[in-house]
Design a protein around this motif. Structure first.
Motif, short mmCIF file in Angstrom:
data_model
loop_
_atom_site.label_atom_id
_atom_site.label_comp_id
_atom_site.label_asym_id
_atom_site.label_seq_id
_atom_site.Cartn_x
_atom_site.Cartn_y
_atom_site.Cartn_z
N GLU A 91 -6.10 3.41 -9.32
CA GLU A 91 -7.35 2.83 -8.82
C GLU A 91 -7.17 1.34 -8.51
O GLU A 91 -7.61 0.84 -7.49
CB GLU A 91 -8.48 3.03 -9.83
CG GLU A 91 -9.81 2.54 -9.32
CD GLU A 91 -10.94 2.84 -10.30
OE1 GLU A 91 -11.92 2.08 -10.26
OE2 GLU A 91 -10.85 3.79 -11.08
N TRP A 92 -6.49 0.61 -9.43
CA TRP A 92 -6.24 -0.81 -9.21
C TRP A 92 -5.45 -1.01 -7.92
O TRP A 92 -5.77 -1.90 -7.11
CB TRP A 92 -5.48 -1.41 -10.39
CG TRP A 92 -5.16 -2.85 -10.15
CD1 TRP A 92 -5.95 -3.92 -10.45
CD2 TRP A 92 -3.99 -3.39 -9.53
NE1 TRP A 92 -5.34 -5.09 -10.05
CE2 TRP A 92 -4.13 -4.78 -9.49
CE3 TRP A 92 -2.83 -2.82 -9.00
CZ2 TRP A 92 -3.17 -5.62 -8.95
CZ3 TRP A 92 -1.86 -3.66 -8.46
CH2 TRP A 92 -2.03 -5.04 -8.44
N LYS B 267 0.82 -1.22 0.00
CA LYS B 267 0.00 0.00 0.00
C LYS B 267 0.85 1.27 0.00
O LYS B 267 0.39 2.31 -0.47
CB LYS B 267 -0.97 -0.01 1.18
CG LYS B 267 -2.04 -1.07 1.03
CD LYS B 267 -3.12 -1.03 2.09
CE LYS B 267 -2.56 -1.02 3.47
NZ LYS B 267 -3.57 -1.07 4.52
N LYS C 93 -7.04 -2.81 -0.63
CA LYS C 93 -8.21 -3.15 0.19
C LYS C 93 -8.39 -4.67 0.25
O LYS C 93 -8.73 -5.23 1.30
CB LYS C 93 -9.46 -2.50 -0.38
CG LYS C 93 -9.50 -0.99 -0.21
CD LYS C 93 -10.71 -0.39 -0.90
CE LYS C 93 -10.64 1.12 -0.90
NZ LYS C 93 -11.70 1.73 -1.70
N SER C 94 -8.17 -5.34 -0.87
CA SER C 94 -8.28 -6.81 -0.90
C SER C 94 -7.25 -7.45 0.01
O SER C 94 -7.54 -8.42 0.71
CB SER C 94 -8.11 -7.33 -2.33
OG SER C 94 -9.19 -6.95 -3.13
N SER D 50 -5.29 0.83 -5.26
CA SER D 50 -6.14 1.09 -4.11
C SER D 50 -7.05 -0.10 -3.82
O SER D 50 -7.19 -0.54 -2.67
CB SER D 50 -6.97 2.35 -4.35
OG SER D 50 -7.87 2.57 -3.30
N GLU D 51 -7.68 -0.63 -4.86
CA GLU D 51 -8.58 -1.79 -4.70
C GLU D 51 -7.80 -3.03 -4.26
O GLU D 51 -8.27 -3.79 -3.41
CB GLU D 51 -9.35 -2.06 -5.99
CG GLU D 51 -10.36 -0.98 -6.33
CD GLU D 51 -11.41 -0.79 -5.24
OE1 GLU D 51 -11.97 -1.80 -4.74
OE2 GLU D 51 -11.67 0.37 -4.86
N ALA D 52 -6.63 -3.25 -4.84
CA ALA D 52 -5.81 -4.40 -4.45
C ALA D 52 -5.37 -4.27 -2.99
O ALA D 52 -5.33 -5.26 -2.26
CB ALA D 52 -4.60 -4.53 -5.38
N PRO E 118 -8.70 -7.34 -7.80
CA PRO E 118 -9.44 -6.81 -8.94
C PRO E 118 -8.64 -6.99 -10.23
O PRO E 118 -7.42 -7.11 -10.19
CB PRO E 118 -9.62 -5.33 -8.60
CG PRO E 118 -8.52 -5.02 -7.66
CD PRO E 118 -8.25 -6.29 -6.90
#
Length: 155
Positions: free
Chosen positions: A97-98, A87, A104-105, A100-102, A127
């Motif tokens: 964006e990817w 992160k 979170k995952s 950030s989503e990764a 994602p």
């Protein structure tokens, strides 16, 4: 055997993440975002190499654990460290964006592991990455010692 699958998955999650990022995208230009391609790859691979080292240190202990739940809790710390390092990496604009989503995952996977839940390894928790990054990032990864050590990009 589910426990065996979990142990294998624990070692592969960062590799799946990197492969998804650097292998499933199409070609493209430079980053132009908050981070450079070179630094992003370096940061991800450094985190992956440390993750591999951390897991190697606990392999013997994992072999003696009978419970999948206890094994999950044991690997939670290396995953948490990997997630934190991941992160902190500054992605190029087309991966913002990817990333950030990764991230979170990864946080969700860490939270599950801390509870002894291994269901995060039942499928791909990340994602789908955007197109436009693989060729340029793979070229950088080929010459990065941490990428080679972490075996994130071997086919």
């Amino acid at each position: 055997m589910p426990f065996h699958r979990f142990k294998l998955g624990a070692f592969l999650l960062p590799a799946v993440l990197a492969a998804g990022l650097l292998g499933a995208c199409g070609g493209g230009g430079g980053g132009g975002g908050t981070g450079s391609d070179e630094q992003f790859v370096a940061d991800i691979c450094k985190a992956g190499a440390k993750f591999q080292d951390d897991l190697t240190k606990i392999i013997a202990k994992l072999a003696t654990i009978e419970s999948e739940e206890e094994a999950a809790k044991e690997v939670a710390k290396p995953f948490e460290d990997f997630a934190a390092s991941f992160k902190k990496a500054k992605p190029p604009a087309d991966l913002k964006e990817w990333h950030s989503e990764a991230g979170k995952s990864l946080d969700q996977a860490v939270a599950a592991l801390k509870k002894g839940d291994t269901s995060t390894f039942d499928g791909d928790p990340f994602p789908e990455p955007p197109s436009g990054a693989a060729d340029r990032l793979n070229k950088i990864a080929e010459n990065n010692a941490d990428c080679q050590k972490a075996q994130l990009f071997s086919e």
